[in-house]
Design a protein around this motif. Structure first.
Motif, PDB file in Angstrom:
ATOM      1  N   ASN A 391       0.830  -1.209   0.000  1.00  0.00           N
ATOM      2  CA  ASN A 391       0.000   0.000   0.000  1.00  0.00           C
ATOM      3  C   ASN A 391       0.864   1.257   0.000  1.00  0.00           C
ATOM      4  OD1 ASN A 391      -2.509  -1.346   0.091  1.00  0.00           O
ATOM      5  ND2 ASN A 391      -2.192  -1.757   2.270  1.00  0.00           N
ATOM      6  N   GLN A 392       1.955   1.196   0.764  1.00  0.00           N
ATOM      7  CA  GLN A 392       2.875   2.339   0.761  1.00  0.00           C
ATOM      8  C   GLN A 392       3.511   2.505  -0.617  1.00  0.00           C
ATOM      9  OE1 GLN A 392       5.562   1.425   4.008  1.00  0.00           O
ATOM     10  NE2 GLN A 392       4.377   2.664   5.448  1.00  0.00           N
ATOM     11  N   PHE A 394       2.208   1.652  -3.480  1.00  0.00           N
ATOM     12  CA  PHE A 394       1.187   2.214  -4.372  1.00  0.00           C
ATOM     13  C   PHE A 394       1.026   3.719  -4.137  1.00  0.00           C
ATOM     14  CE2 PHE A 394      -3.422   3.318  -4.841  1.00  0.00           C
ATOM     15  CZ  PHE A 394      -3.400   3.446  -6.228  1.00  0.00           C
ATOM     16  N   TYR A 395       1.024   4.097  -2.866  1.00  0.00           N
ATOM     17  CA  TYR A 395       0.873   5.519  -2.537  1.00  0.00           C
ATOM     18  C   TYR A 395       1.988   6.346  -3.192  1.00  0.00           C
ATOM     19  CZ  TYR A 395       0.073   9.663   0.417  1.00  0.00           C
ATOM     20  OH  TYR A 395      -0.180  10.925   0.878  1.00  0.00           O
ATOM     21  N   LEU A 396       3.212   5.840  -3.080  1.00  0.00           N
ATOM     22  CA  LEU A 396       4.353   6.570  -3.649  1.00  0.00           C
ATOM     23  C   LEU A 396       4.300   6.556  -5.177  1.00  0.00           C
ATOM     24  CD1 LEU A 396       7.123   5.337  -1.194  1.00  0.00           C
ATOM     25  CD2 LEU A 396       6.064   7.592  -1.247  1.00  0.00           C
ATOM     26  N   GLN A 397       3.887   5.428  -5.736  1.00  0.00           N
ATOM     27  CA  GLN A 397       3.759   5.361  -7.199  1.00  0.00           C
ATOM     28  C   GLN A 397       2.669   6.319  -7.692  1.00  0.00           C
ATOM     29  OE1 GLN A 397       3.714   0.815  -7.845  1.00  0.00           O
ATOM     30  NE2 GLN A 397       4.708   1.661  -9.649  1.00  0.00           N
ATOM     31  N   ALA A 398       1.615   6.443  -6.897  1.00  0.00           N
ATOM     32  CA  ALA A 398       0.519   7.327  -7.286  1.00  0.00           C
ATOM     33  C   ALA A 398       0.950   8.789  -7.267  1.00  0.00           C
ATOM     34  CB  ALA A 398      -0.686   7.121  -6.367  1.00  0.00           C
ATOM     35  N   ARG A 399       2.151   9.044  -6.743  1.00  0.00           N
ATOM     36  CA  ARG A 399       2.696  10.403  -6.775  1.00  0.00           C
ATOM     37  C   ARG A 399       3.791  10.534  -7.835  1.00  0.00           C
ATOM     38  NH1 ARG A 399      -1.476  10.775  -4.917  1.00  0.00           N
ATOM     39  NH2 ARG A 399      -2.054  11.326  -2.790  1.00  0.00           N
TER      40      ARG A 399
ATOM     41  N   THR B  73       2.638   4.542 -11.599  1.00  0.00           N
ATOM     42  CA  THR B  73       3.617   5.616 -11.799  1.00  0.00           C
ATOM     43  C   THR B  73       3.337   6.360 -13.098  1.00  0.00           C
ATOM     44  OG1 THR B  73       5.272   4.220 -10.716  1.00  0.00           O
ATOM     45  CG2 THR B  73       6.085   6.099 -11.985  1.00  0.00           C
ATOM     46  N   ALA B  76       0.302   8.527 -12.872  1.00  0.00           N
ATOM     47  CA  ALA B  76       0.552   9.764 -12.118  1.00  0.00           C
ATOM     48  C   ALA B  76       1.275  10.762 -13.016  1.00  0.00           C
ATOM     49  CB  ALA B  76       1.381   9.456 -10.874  1.00  0.00           C
ATOM     50  N   PHE B  84      -6.069  10.367  -1.407  1.00  0.00           N
ATOM     51  CA  PHE B  84      -6.517   9.142  -0.742  1.00  0.00           C
ATOM     52  C   PHE B  84      -7.520   9.420   0.372  1.00  0.00           C
ATOM     53  CE2 PHE B  84      -3.561   5.541  -1.934  1.00  0.00           C
ATOM     54  CZ  PHE B  84      -2.970   6.208  -2.992  1.00  0.00           C
ATOM     55  N   LEU B  88      -1.506   7.232   3.397  1.00  0.00           N
ATOM     56  CA  LEU B  88      -0.612   6.285   4.066  1.00  0.00           C
ATOM     57  C   LEU B  88       0.423   7.005   4.924  1.00  0.00           C
ATOM     58  CD1 LEU B  88      -0.592   3.116   3.495  1.00  0.00           C
ATOM     59  CD2 LEU B  88      -1.910   4.453   1.886  1.00  0.00           C
ATOM     60  N   GLN B 106       8.123  13.472 -11.403  1.00  0.00           N
ATOM     61  CA  GLN B 106       7.198  13.933 -12.442  1.00  0.00           C
ATOM     62  C   GLN B 106       7.883  14.890 -13.421  1.00  0.00           C
ATOM     63  OE1 GLN B 106       3.157  14.518 -11.731  1.00  0.00           O
ATOM     64  NE2 GLN B 106       3.003  12.934 -10.155  1.00  0.00           N
TER      65      GLN B 106
END
Lengths: 445, 249
Positions: A391-392, A394-399, B73, B76, B84, B88, B106
């Motif tokens: 989950n962590q 994914f969170y970082l990838q989502a950024r 990735t 994004a 979220f 997290l 990015q």
């Protein structure tokens, strides 16, 4: 001496080590009786294996089929040693004592007198003159004396550094003991160093073991630290480069007086087989010992930290915090035992071991133990083994971080929380740099 | 423009999204409302690229490109931002370090150079000030020990810095008091732009008093059950979701 009724067959390595001692090595000076008794203990026990409880997760007999020879001191490989010294093995401003190929080497050691309040001699010269302090330390019946590797070290110790810090001396400049080996072929070294810190004194000690040309080296080192009343010792050790088939054994003995403080940390960023054992005894009240470590392992590397903390008196504090990151097929071992004797009331003990297992075939063995005979104590231990939190990630990838970057960031964070134990900023930065190198290698940066 | 076409998604064999269709135009703020367990969060995770979901059928197009082919990735970096519902906690990673890593990642993806530290610090400080994010929070490990409101503000701060094409707000109002809700909503409103759209997922009309949507979609049983203007949200506030779930209110 009682001999076992059934003598098991000795391995080639065991036989070689015993024979070498029996044939007499002229370089093994002094402490003749002590050495003989120790060799007898080793001969009875043999190399540790899985049937020895304290070595259950590290089968040294299996890993050390042959015994390498100690290399004679030479001058031809000094340039190699100088190159090796350019690596970040200790603080740059440290006054360093270098042991090269089993012998204290003045040429490679720092020029000039050691800092005020510090006196130094080599172990070999101390043993040659029968230095009473040194012999007392070596004879002391401390936890760990019965360990076969310690016995082997006592029997075969070639040299080392004996450092005495005068009472009350606040030594600002760090000291470093560096054990260098030429390497390039199988080579052994048996080293014993002693640090005696007088009452009220304070000192920082770095210790590193490095092999110039990593190969199947076998190092058996021991360091005894005697912390006087009201004294403080900050100790930072690292295992530097060594070969995949190398064996690095290290035994640290710490005895502490009253109101004393010992902070120790060890970085293992590479390993063939590494076993670091710590035997600490709190002998004076109101003392604090803090031990920490970070092991970063890949390939088939194996790193074992086994420690025993003996709370012999009331009102002391002990803290242990060790972390492992295990990639590929690496193996981590943490065994910690905190003993609180019956009269050691008001003991405050806390032990934690945490591991991140990255490789599918990597493994971690945790064995925390508390042996408490007093009834008014606060003691706890915790051991965790886990993987990176998806989950962590994914969170970082989502950024926008790539998976590799996300993993590196999380691993760095995990490592940094261990490195936070290192009080000295320069040491912490040096260890953080090595951690970063390890992570960069992992992610192919 | 974001287009979700006939999206079928299941988790562990259980169907969550069942042929969902949705279009969010450039500059549009679309609200998705609906009862618990109807798949709203699943939709946001699937768009953002979380791996635990099985996409059985359908497409998610961002400016005509199917982002379902990309990992989280890449999405994004293509301009998808998910705020979220439960941000997290990342112990050991200072918030500033994380923000810099994200901005630089990015920037690299867009072929731009990495930000210089002074420029980066200035940018973060300004954005933080607008959202009432205290400077000391930026030094602390990311989201560790942050209150619910602080975590949500940190999400909006990240969105402000990363300037996405589409911002998905997954129940950003949950756990917020009135003041925090206003600050967060102001932060979102400040980011409204012609080339940026928002998907605002919420249970309640309340958030929509502050972030005025252009369209309101009601989601039930894994698909969009009804679409209307802002008045639909008010209607739901009165009548509840019973008409869409088939259960008595």
């Amino acid at each position: 001496m009682n001999k076992p009724i059934l003598q098991r067959a000795r391995t080639e390595a065991e036989t070689a080590l015993i024979e070498r001692f029996d044939q007499g090595d002229r370089r093994l000076v002094g402490a003749t009786d002590l050495r003989a008794a120790a060799m007898q203990r080793f001969a009875d026990a043999g190399l540790p294996n899985r049937r020895v409880e304290a070595w259950h997760y590290t089968d040294l007999r299996g890993a050390m089929r042959t015994a390498a020879l100690a290399r004679a001191p030479d001058t031809a490989t000094l340039p190699l040693a100088r190159q090796c010294l350019a690596k970040p093995l200790a603080q740059t401003n440290a006054h360093r004592f270098v042991i090269f190929n089993g012998a204290y080497n003045e040429e490679l050691s720092s020029d000039g007198a050691p800092p005020a309040g510090v006196t130094v001699s080599s172990l070999a010269s101390a043993l040659a003159v029968g230095d009473a302090d040194v012999l007392d330390v070596l004879k002391a019946d401390t936890p760990g004396t019965g360990d076969a590797i310690v016995a082997l070290n006592t029997a075969l110790m070639q040299d080392g550094v004996v450092i005495r810090v005068a009472p009350g001396a606040k030594v600002e400049r760090p000291l470093a003991i560096l054990n260098l080996m030429t390497g390039g072929f199988a080579q052994a070294a048996f080293l014993r160093s002693i640090l005696i810190v007088g009452a009220g004194a304070s000192i920082m000690l770095d210790e590193a073991t490095a092999v110039c040309m990593p190969d199947a080296t076998q190092a058996n080192e021991a360091l005894t630290v005697v912390v006087g009343d009201g004294a403080r010792v900050d100790y930072a050790a690292q295992v530097a480069e060594q070969g995949a088939n190398s064996v690095a054994l290290h035994s640290l003995f710490v005895t502490m007086g009253a109101n004393a403080q010992f902070n120790g940390f060890c970085l293992v960023p590479t390993a063939g087989l590494v076993r670091r054992q710590i035997f600490a005894r709190l002998e004076g009240e109101h003392s604090t010992i803090s031990l920490g470590g970070l092991s970063l392992l890949r390939g088939k590397e194996h790193s074992d930290t086994t420690l025993v903390i003996d709370h012999a008196v009331p009102n002391c504090v002990s803290r242990e915090f060790f972390r492992h990151i295990l990639d590929h097929e690496a193996t981590g071992v943490f065994q910690g035992k905190v003993v609180v004797r019956q009269h050691a009331q008001k003991t405050d003990g806390g032990m934690k071991s945490q591991a991140l297992v990255l490789g599918e075939d990597a493994s971690m063995n945790n064995k925390p133990e508390l042996e408490i005979f007093a009834d008014d104590v606060v003691c706890g231990h915790g051991a965790t083994v886990g993987q990176l939190d998806k989950n962590q990630i994914f969170y970082l990838q989502a950024r926008g971080l790539s998976r590799g970057e996300a993993e590196s960031l999380l691993l760095e964070a995990f490592a940094n929380e261990a490195l936070d134990l290192v009080a000295d900023e320069a040491v912490r930065a040096r260890f953080a740099g090595q951690t970063d190198d390890w992570l960069a290698h992992r992610s192919g940066r | 423009m974001l287009e979700v076409k006939n999206l079928h998604v299941s988790v562990g064999g259980r169907k969550i999204l069942d042929g969902l269709n949705l279009t969010v135009k450039d500059g549009e703020v679309a609200a998705i409302m609906g009862p618990n367990g109807t798949g709203k969060s699943t939709l946001s995770y699937v768009i953002a690229g979380r791996e635990d979901y099985e996409v059985e059928e359908g497409e998610v197009l961002l400016d005509g490109v199917n982002i379902l082919e990309m990992d989280a990735t890449e999405r994004a970096n293509a301009g998808v931002f998910l705020a979220f519902q439960y941000p997290l906690e990342i112990p050991g990673v200072a918030t500033m370090t994380f923000l810099k890593a994200a901005l630089n990642a990015q920037a690299r993806a867009k072929g731009q150079g990495e930000l210089q530290t002074p420029e980066f610090m200035k940018k973060v400080r300004e954005a933080a000030q607008k959202l009432g994010v205290a400077q000391d929070m930026l030094k602390r490990p990311l989201n560790v020990g942050f209150s619910g409101g602080e975590k949500k503000r940190m999400e909006i701060l990240q969105m402000a810095l990363l300037q996405p094409k589409i911002g998905i707000l997954d129940e950003t109002d949950s756990g917020l008091d009135i003041d925090a809700l206003r600050i967060v909503a102001d932060g979102v409103n400040a980011l409204r732009a012609q080339d940026r759209s928002f998907l605002v997922i919420t249970h309640y009309q309340r958030l929509l008093d502050y972030i005025k949507p252009d369209t309101v979609h009601v989601m039930a049983r894994g698909k969009i059950a009804r679409t209307g203007g802002p008045e639909l949200a008010l209607e739901l506030e009165k009548s509840g979701y019973a008409a869409f779930t088939g259960e008595a209110a």
